[in-house]
Design a protein around this motif. Structure first.
Motif, short mmCIF file in Angstrom:
data_model
loop_
_atom_site.label_atom_id
_atom_site.label_comp_id
_atom_site.label_asym_id
_atom_site.label_seq_id
_atom_site.Cartn_x
_atom_site.Cartn_y
_atom_site.Cartn_z
N GLY A 4 7.68 -20.82 39.07
CA GLY A 4 7.35 -19.94 37.94
C GLY A 4 8.58 -19.47 37.20
N PHE A 5 9.63 -19.08 37.97
CA PHE A 5 10.87 -18.65 37.33
C PHE A 5 11.50 -19.80 36.53
N VAL A 6 11.45 -21.00 37.11
CA VAL A 6 12.04 -22.15 36.43
C VAL A 6 11.36 -22.39 35.09
N PHE A 7 10.05 -22.47 35.11
CA PHE A 7 9.34 -22.75 33.86
C PHE A 7 9.41 -21.57 32.89
N LYS A 8 9.43 -20.35 33.45
CA LYS A 8 9.60 -19.19 32.57
C LYS A 8 10.96 -19.23 31.90
N PHE A 9 11.98 -19.60 32.69
CA PHE A 9 13.32 -19.68 32.12
C PHE A 9 13.40 -20.79 31.07
N GLU A 10 12.78 -21.95 31.41
CA GLU A 10 12.77 -23.05 30.44
C GLU A 10 12.10 -22.62 29.14
N THR A 11 10.98 -21.91 29.28
CA THR A 11 10.27 -21.44 28.09
C THR A 11 11.13 -20.45 27.30
N ARG A 12 11.77 -19.54 28.05
CA ARG A 12 12.63 -18.55 27.40
C ARG A 12 13.82 -19.22 26.70
N ALA A 13 14.42 -20.20 27.39
CA ALA A 13 15.55 -20.91 26.79
C ALA A 13 15.12 -21.65 25.53
N TYR A 14 13.93 -22.27 25.59
CA TYR A 14 13.41 -22.98 24.42
C TYR A 14 13.15 -22.01 23.26
N GLU A 15 12.55 -20.87 23.58
CA GLU A 15 12.27 -19.87 22.53
C GLU A 15 13.56 -19.33 21.93
N ASN A 16 14.57 -19.09 22.80
CA ASN A 16 15.85 -18.61 22.29
C ASN A 16 16.51 -19.65 21.39
N GLN A 17 16.40 -20.91 21.82
CA GLN A 17 16.97 -21.97 21.01
C GLN A 17 16.27 -22.08 19.66
N GLN A 18 14.93 -21.97 19.68
CA GLN A 18 14.18 -22.01 18.43
C GLN A 18 14.55 -20.82 17.55
N ARG A 19 14.72 -19.65 18.19
CA ARG A 19 15.07 -18.45 17.42
C ARG A 19 16.45 -18.61 16.78
N LYS A 20 17.38 -19.20 17.54
CA LYS A 20 18.71 -19.42 16.99
C LYS A 20 18.67 -20.41 15.84
N ILE A 21 17.83 -21.44 15.99
CA ILE A 21 17.71 -22.42 14.90
C ILE A 21 17.14 -21.76 13.65
N ILE A 22 16.11 -20.91 13.85
CA ILE A 22 15.50 -20.22 12.71
C ILE A 22 16.50 -19.28 12.06
N ASP A 23 17.25 -18.53 12.91
CA ASP A 23 18.27 -17.62 12.37
C ASP A 23 19.35 -18.38 11.62
N ALA A 24 19.74 -19.54 12.19
CA ALA A 24 20.76 -20.34 11.52
C ALA A 24 20.26 -20.86 10.18
N MET A 25 18.98 -21.24 10.14
CA MET A 25 18.40 -21.70 8.87
C MET A 25 18.35 -20.57 7.85
N LYS A 26 18.02 -19.36 8.33
CA LYS A 26 17.99 -18.22 7.42
C LYS A 26 19.38 -17.92 6.87
N ARG A 27 20.38 -17.95 7.80
CA ARG A 27 21.75 -17.71 7.35
C ARG A 27 22.21 -18.80 6.37
N ALA A 28 21.79 -20.03 6.65
CA ALA A 28 22.15 -21.12 5.75
C ALA A 28 21.51 -20.92 4.38
N ASP A 29 20.24 -20.49 4.37
CA ASP A 29 19.57 -20.22 3.10
C ASP A 29 20.26 -19.09 2.35
N GLU A 30 20.62 -18.02 3.11
CA GLU A 30 21.32 -16.91 2.47
C GLU A 30 22.68 -17.35 1.93
N ALA A 31 23.37 -18.18 2.73
CA ALA A 31 24.68 -18.67 2.29
C ALA A 31 24.55 -19.53 1.04
N ASN A 32 23.49 -20.37 1.01
CA ASN A 32 23.27 -21.19 -0.17
C ASN A 32 22.96 -20.34 -1.39
#
Length: 609
Positions: free
Chosen positions: A194-222
């Protein structure tokens, strides 16, 4: 009766609870931490599970009175788990630690435990499942395929051999213990997976969140980049208007030499400012990282303000503004500062005043020096720029110095800019140990107060303002100490063109010997380069100033240096030099300085002015 006050007991209890919580938090952060890689976190979880399994097995073996060999093997599991941690953390061999862990658990630990814990009748099926899952999670590529095949083969052989020879399986003492063993295995394995899959899910969500934040920053920078590129044309167009405008005037007045020279002078000023503007686009990043350095030289405050007004003359005339400048409280006009940066500061502020002023109104500029410290050589200078424009909203006033911020005002859509002017100006003023303040009321206008402590110029720097027609250096014999042959040739040509007799020294040691051997009255002056290989100009000057012969000791020495910082000039004067000329050397500057130094009567008359 309590030996301690109630509040102290409560405080101690809270402290103990806090310490327990901190220990738990530290333990959790050690096992699972966002700063770790995903593979490292998974390894920590699996190794911790193996460690806890070894501890549980050891305790169970002791309670159930298993043989000493069983207890020893359980302890070996604990030791091996700790060894894996050591290899991964201390030796930084994560992949090897992963392989060691899954091979030990699946190919050594589980087969032994299978035979000593009644095979499939206890919790072993769940432990085997966890071991195989750990192999898939911790290893990658061909290594994972090979190790997983080996583990699966070893475990399959173990189970088949146990089924064929059930007599070698050590049975559980009773069904209750078998049930407890299965329940504990179920709990630990479930939590681990359970911890493994929870961590995997959390890591995936964090990665997605970082990608979304990076896209927002890129849009703002543009968006910022697009606005920057669309607005910067106006700031470049300001000096360009002056260049184009005065070029047209020059073409139309080819026969009027005075008019032509005036146009060329203003074109030169605007061209230099255009170059400074292009360089200034990079200023913000340089300031933020602390790489921007001031280049301080001799400077006239009045000339700076007049130059800025000339550069912005087209903008001023376009709105029919009346610019009034008051110098009545300016006592020390000649100061040491970074002239280019001071021009940049004032132009940014004055351009805002012009843009947000109503047509046919006035802009007032005043320069005052309320405090002058002659001992320290500092003049605290205030430059006030006040307009009669639309003013600034109080809410926007709080963020007016933020980069890329521009106030949107109804009816003022034609006002453009990149939103960096005031931000850069404040940073530059702070670099000059000053401050900038803005007071404004809507529909009443805006007042900008710039306060900077300027260093007062010395004799050498004042001499640059001497009248060009008062040159009395013809026939003077001058020694030029300079290690660079090209620089010597330039200075020699300038001096000989003015009628001087020039001798050369390639180093400070040669200059000292030549002065000493020549005797008194031979040299009228020494031009001394600061940086020379064998003996620098500072040391050569100190030696000459220590001569016993009074006439040789008092020969005027003028520093020549590419370094124009105030501390360099102070060091030159402290070692006994009479004046300081910063490179590149112009004929006018050199002639004027030498004129003041070599003609005492003229020098006293000029300083008195």
């Amino acid at each position: 009766m309590l030996k301690s006050p109630l509040w102290l007991i409560i405080l101690n209890n809270m402290k103990e609870e806090s310490e327990k919580k901190n220990i738990f938090v530290r333990l959790r952060n050690f096992i699972v931490n966002d700063s770790y890689s995903i593979n490292r976190n998974l390894f920590n979880l699996m190794a911790t599970t193996a460690l806890m399994g070894g501890i549980f097995t050891t305790i169970s073996a002791i309670i159930m009175h298993f043989s000493l060999s069983v207890i020893a093997f359980s302890a070996f599991i604990i030791i091996t788990s700790l060894l894996c941690f050591f290899i991964a953390i201390k030796l930084n061999m994560q992949t090897f630690a992963n392989i060691l862990l899954v091979v030990f658990v699946n190919d050594a630990c589980f087969p032994v435990l299978y035979f000593i814990s009644d095979g499939l009748n206890g919790g072993m099926p769940l432990w085997i499942l966890l071991g195989l899952v750990a192999t898939l999670l911790l290893l990658r590529g061909k290594t994972c395929a090979v190790i997983f095949a080996i583990n699966l083969s070893v475990l399959t052989i173990t189970i088949v051999y146990g089924a064929l020879h059930p007599e070698i399986l050590a049975p559980m003492p009773n069904k209750l213990l078998a049930t407890i063993d299965m329940l504990m295995a179920l709990i630990i394995v479930t939590l681990a997976i359970g911890f493994v899959f929870k961590f995997e899910t959390r890591a995936y969500e964090n990665q997605q969140r970082k990608i979304i934040d990076a896209m927002k920053r890129a849009d703002e920078a543009n968006l910022i980049k697009s606005e920057f590129l669309s607005n910067i044309s106006h700031d470049i167009r300001t000096p360009m208007n002056a260049i184009v405008g005065y070029s047209e005037i020059a073409i139309q007045n080819c026969d009027d030499r005075k008019k032509l020279m005036d146009c060329f002078s203003k074109i030169k000023i605007a061209s230099e400012q255009l170059l400074n503007l292009i360089d200034g686009i990079l200023d913000m990043s340089q300031i933020e990282v602390g790489s921007l350095k001031l280049v301080e030289t001799e400077c006239s405050i009045q000339s700076v303000l007049n130059d800025v007004v000339d550069i912005l003359e087209t903008e001023i005339q376009g709105k029919n503004l009346n610019v009034q400048i008051d110098y009545s409280q300016l006592w020390e006009d000649a100061v040491i500062c970074d002239k280019g940066r001071l021009v940049q500061i004032i132009q940014n502020v004055l351009l805002n005043a012009i843009q947000y002023s109503y047509a046919n109104k006035s802009i007032y500029i005043s320069v005052a020096q309320p405090a002058i410290d002659n001992e320290q050589g500092i003049a605290r200078t205030q430059i006030i720029i006040r307009d009669e424009g639309c003013g600034i909203n109080q809410k926007f006033l709080q963020k007016i110095f933020d980069p890329f911020e521009r106030e949107r005002i109804a009816g003022k859509n034609e006002v453009s800019g990149i939103g960096l002017g005031l931000s850069i100006s404040r940073k530059l003023v702070q670099l000059m140990n000053g401050k900038i303040e803005i007071n404004s009321k809507e529909e009443k206008g805006t007042e900008v107060l710039i306060t900077i402590p300027f260093a007062i110029q010395t004799l050498t720097e004042i001499a640059d303002d001497a009248q060009q027609d008062e040159i009395f250096i013809k026939g003077k014999r001058i020694l030029v100490a300079e290690d660079n042959s090209l620089n010597r040739e330039i200075v020699k040509d300038i001096l000989e063109s003015a009628g001087c007799v020039v001798e050369e020294a390639r180093d400070g040691t040669f200059a000292v010997d030549m002065v000493n051997l020549a005797g008194e009255g031979y040299y009228d002056m020494i031009l001394m380069d600061i940086q020379m290989p064998m003996m620098d100009g500072y040391e050569a000057t100190r030696i000459i100033r220590s001569f016993q012969n009074e006439h040789l000791r008092k020969i005027p020495i003028v520093a020549l240096s590419a370094n124009a910082f105030h501390e360099d000039k102070k060091k030159a004067f402290d070692c006994g030099m009479d004046a300081f000329i910063s490179k590149p050397v112009s004929s006018d500057k050199l002639s004027r300085v030498l004129n003041v130094i070599l003609n005492e009567d003229k020098k006293r008359e000029f300083v008195a002015e």
